[in-house]
Each structure stands twice: as C-alpha cells, then as structure tokens.
Design an enzyme around this catalytic site. Structure first.
Site, PDB file in Angstrom:
ATOM      1  N   LYS A  72       0.835  -1.203   0.000  1.00 41.87           N
ATOM      2  CA  LYS A  72       0.000   0.000   0.000  1.00 41.87           C
ATOM      3  C   LYS A  72       0.870   1.253   0.000  1.00 41.87           C
ATOM      4  CE  LYS A  72      -0.405  -0.234   5.041  1.00 41.87           C
ATOM      5  NZ  LYS A  72      -1.306  -0.234   6.195  1.00 41.87           N
ATOM      6  N   ARG A 166     -10.225   0.190  15.643  1.00 41.87           N
ATOM      7  CA  ARG A 166     -10.152   0.964  14.406  1.00 41.87           C
ATOM      8  C   ARG A 166     -11.146   0.316  13.447  1.00 41.87           C
ATOM      9  NH1 ARG A 166      -4.438   1.484  11.285  1.00 41.87           N
ATOM     10  NH2 ARG A 166      -4.925  -0.727  10.971  1.00 41.87           N
ATOM     11  N   TYR A 299      14.807  31.271   1.586  1.00 46.50           N
ATOM     12  CA  TYR A 299      13.642  32.006   2.060  1.00 46.50           C
ATOM     13  C   TYR A 299      13.860  32.506   3.488  1.00 46.50           C
ATOM     14  CZ  TYR A 299      10.700  30.685  -1.904  1.00 46.50           C
ATOM     15  OH  TYR A 299      10.159  30.550  -3.152  1.00 46.50           O
ATOM     16  N   MET A 348      10.366  23.850  -2.066  1.00 47.27           N
ATOM     17  CA  MET A 348       9.544  22.818  -2.688  1.00 47.27           C
ATOM     18  C   MET A 348      10.361  21.914  -3.609  1.00 47.27           C
ATOM     19  SD  MET A 348       6.090  23.208  -5.013  1.00 47.27           S
ATOM     20  CE  MET A 348       5.144  23.949  -3.682  1.00 47.27           C
TER      21      MET A 348
END
Length: 407
Positions: A72, A166, A299, A348
C-alpha cells in the site's frame, strides 16, 4: 474497371503510407527521447536487499503460512508495481493494499495472485473489485450489509476488532459476525485481525497482544460451532511475525520490515534478524555558489554565512517528500562520503547545503539523501528521528516525480 483500379491504387497508397510512417518513426532522429531517469532526483531500489529481506522473513513463517506483503501507499514509497513484479518473480502470490485504486493499478500492470483491499471501498467502486478480481475487507456488520445489497458476489476477508478499535466488527459481537457469514453475496475467503502493540515489549503490551489473539481465536471457534469455516486466517504484520511467529496463521502481512527496517531505529536494532534497506534517494547538485561572510541565503534568509562559505543547491525538496523540518541544520546529505548540513529552509523543489569542507564539488554531482556514500550512511530512521516521526511516514510520502529504479 476504372473504379476497381482506383480502389486498388487507394489501398496500395494507404498501405505504403502506413509502412513509410512506421519506418520513419523507427529512425533515431525521429524517436522521442525519454527524460533521463537519473537527471534530477531519483530513488534506487536494491534488488539484492529486497531478496535478502524476503528470505529472512520467509524463514520465520511456520508451515502453511504464506507471505502477504503490504504494498500500500506505493509500497511504502518504493513503487508498488516495481516491488510487486519482483515479488511475483520470487513466488509471492498474495498482496495487501489500502484502496481499490491501488489494487486496480497492480492488476493493470500484470500482478497476479490474491490482492486484499484493507480499507474502505465506496459502493460505487464495488464493480472495480469484480473487474480486477480484488478481495475486499468487511469492515463491520453494517458494511457487510452494504456489500451484500450490491447483489453480485464479491470476495471478502472479514476483519475482527480485537482491541485496536479501528476497523473490524468487535470480537464480542458474535451475533453480528455470524450474520456477516450468512450474507449471500459475500464469498468469504478469510478472517483476520490486527495487533496494535506487538512492537512493544512491556508486560502490559505482551499481555494485551495475547488477549487480542485469544479474542480472535474465540471468534473462530464460535463460528465453527455454528457451522462456518474460515478458509484463511491472519493476525500478524511485521512486528507480529518478528515477536509472535506462533500467531502467523495462513498469511503474514509484512509491511515495513520487507523494505529493510522497522518503524524506529530501536525497533530495527531489536528485531533480531538481518534486514537491508532497499531504498536510496539521490539528487543532482544544480549549482555551487560562494557566500561571503554575513550574506544570507534561502527564504527568510534563515542561513547567514558565519564566514566566507560555499553552498550547493541540491535539486530535491519538500515537493518530493523531504521533510521541511530538516531545514536549518537539522538534517544533512552525503556528498563524496562527507556529511553536508542542510542550511536555510528546504524549498519545494530544492535545498541548500553547506559544502565549505568538501572540495571539488560541481554541478551535476550526486548528493545522497537516504543511502550510503563512502563510509557514511543516512537511513530513513535517521530522517524519522529528526522529523519526530517514524520511518513508515518518511518513506510513504515520497513524491511521484522521483523516478524509481530497480538495480
């Protein structure tokens, strides 16, 4: 006669045109060039390490127990299709995923064997379960009724909640569980639960794990008394297999251990078997820049050079899944086998690293974010500790634009 000759001429010209187009397309100057897989930033998957981990984990399986790796979340960031194809080649014929979309992707790429969807599937997607021959988890009795009302047979495994609270029908609700087994349109192929503290070795956690197992076996026994068989049973995932192998029934849903580690460094060191990390992350150095004493970079100008320095711009960032929390000296990369601290804020698409103590660094060189360079190594567990999380999360959020290469 004229019409017949015209038709013959038309078909002849059409066929020749197609053949000519095919031949032209095959010429090197007309081929589309694929972007280099190692051009910016990429993931390398160590085939030998994967094989070693499979062998080490399979050695723990009792007779009659099959490997059912969790692939997964893109195989914990490794690349679900690449990993599953390699596992198919190794004789692995059962997998578990989180969503019907993940299962469908595996089928479209030729993955064979059982694929169990562990999570919720919306009724509008039930048709995909049948189309791709996927096995759906029954989350509780109410969800069983929704599946049954679909009106077509769907293969399922029934999940029992034995204490994690759960997913799953509560183990004490035996009447509801029996009614699940009475549903006409559920082809029940298995029953399972999930251990929630198997990774912990306190007396309380050990007792709780044994209580979970007892609750599960009590349900199975009750079902048998009512005439219901449970073809496949499974309880353990990575930690369960490592510390409670006697609970490994028909499947072991191994997850993070398959990829060469446990969720934490302590867990990895404690596990008692030799595992090798499968994944490395590498990125190119875009450019090298001089900074004079007192100049800032990035930044917010969060890095200010304490003296004349050299920095490198590495072509990877938080858009690729690198935690922004590693900014400002928390994390580092490896260049030429030497640690280069991350300076300033991670962006990013790139990050800045201090290479003042590393000679002859140039544009195009490789920085290692996870993996080995020389005698130095950075692991996913290292990043997890710096980020305040677990290795599962570090790996699972790695971005799609990172090419995955099985080497």
């Amino acid at each position: 006669m004229l019409v017949q000759n015209s038709l013959i001429h038309y078909f002849a010209v059409s066929v020749l045109s197609v053949l000519f187009a095919v031949l032209i397309a095959k010429l090197p100057i007309f081929r589309k060039k694929k972007a280099s897989q190692e051009g910016r930033a990429w993931i390398e998957l160590d085939r030998a390490a994967l094989h070693l981990n499979v062998d080490a984990l399979r050695a723990l399986l009792p007779n009659g127990c099959e490997f059912m790796p969790a692939v997964k979340t893109n195989a914990y960031g490794h690349g679900a299709v690449l990993i599953s194809k390699e596992l198919n080649r190794l004789g692995v014929n059962a997998f578990c995923v989180a969503t019907v979309q993940e299962g469908g992707e595996l089928r479209r790429n030729g993955i064979t064997g059982t694929i169990l969807v562990l999570g919720y599937t919306h009724p509008k997607d039930f048709s995909h379960l049948r189309r791709y021959h996927l096995t759906q988890t029954v989350l509780d009795f109410s969800y069983a009724k929704v599946i049954d009302q679909y009106g077509k047979m769907i293969s399922v495994h029934v999940k029992i909640d034995t204490g994690m609270h759960r997913l799953g029908e509560r183990s004490e609700k035996i009447e509801e569980i029996i009614r699940i087994f009475e549903c006409r349109n559920l082809n029940i192929e298995g029953i399972f639960t999930h251990l929630c503290v198997a990774d912990e070795n306190s007396a309380e956690s050990i007792a709780f794990t044994h209580a979970q197992a007892k609750a599960f076996y009590d349900v199975v026994a009750e079902l048998r008394q009512h005439g219901f068989t449970c073809p496949k049973k499974h309880i353990v995932s990575s930690d369960g297999l490592l510390y409670y192998p006697e609970l490994a029934e028909n499947y072991a849903r191994v997850g993070i251990a398959l990829y060469g580690m446990l969720s934490t460094r302590a867990g990895t060191e404690r596990c008692g078997i030799s595992l090798e990390p499968v994944l490395s992350i590498k990125a190119r150095i875009a450019l090298v820049k001089d900074l004079f004493q007192g100049e800032g970079a990035g930044y917010g100008l969060q890095f200010v050079a304490p003296q004349d320095s050299r920095i490198a711009v590495v072509a990877i960032g938080y858009g690729d899944g690198i935690p922004r929390s590693l900014s400002c000296g928390v994390g580092s990369v490896l260049i030429q086998g030497i640690k280069a601290p991350i300076v300033g804020r991670i962006c990013m698409d790139q990050m800045l690293v201090d290479i003042s103590n590393i000679p002859n660094v140039k544009s195009g060189d490789v920085a290692v974010i996870i993996g080995q360079s020389g005698d130095e190594k950075i692991t996913a567990c290292d990043l997890a500790e710096q980020d305040g999380t677990i290795s599962n999360e570090i790996l699972s959020r790695l971005g799609e634009r990172l090419e995955r290469l099985l080497i």
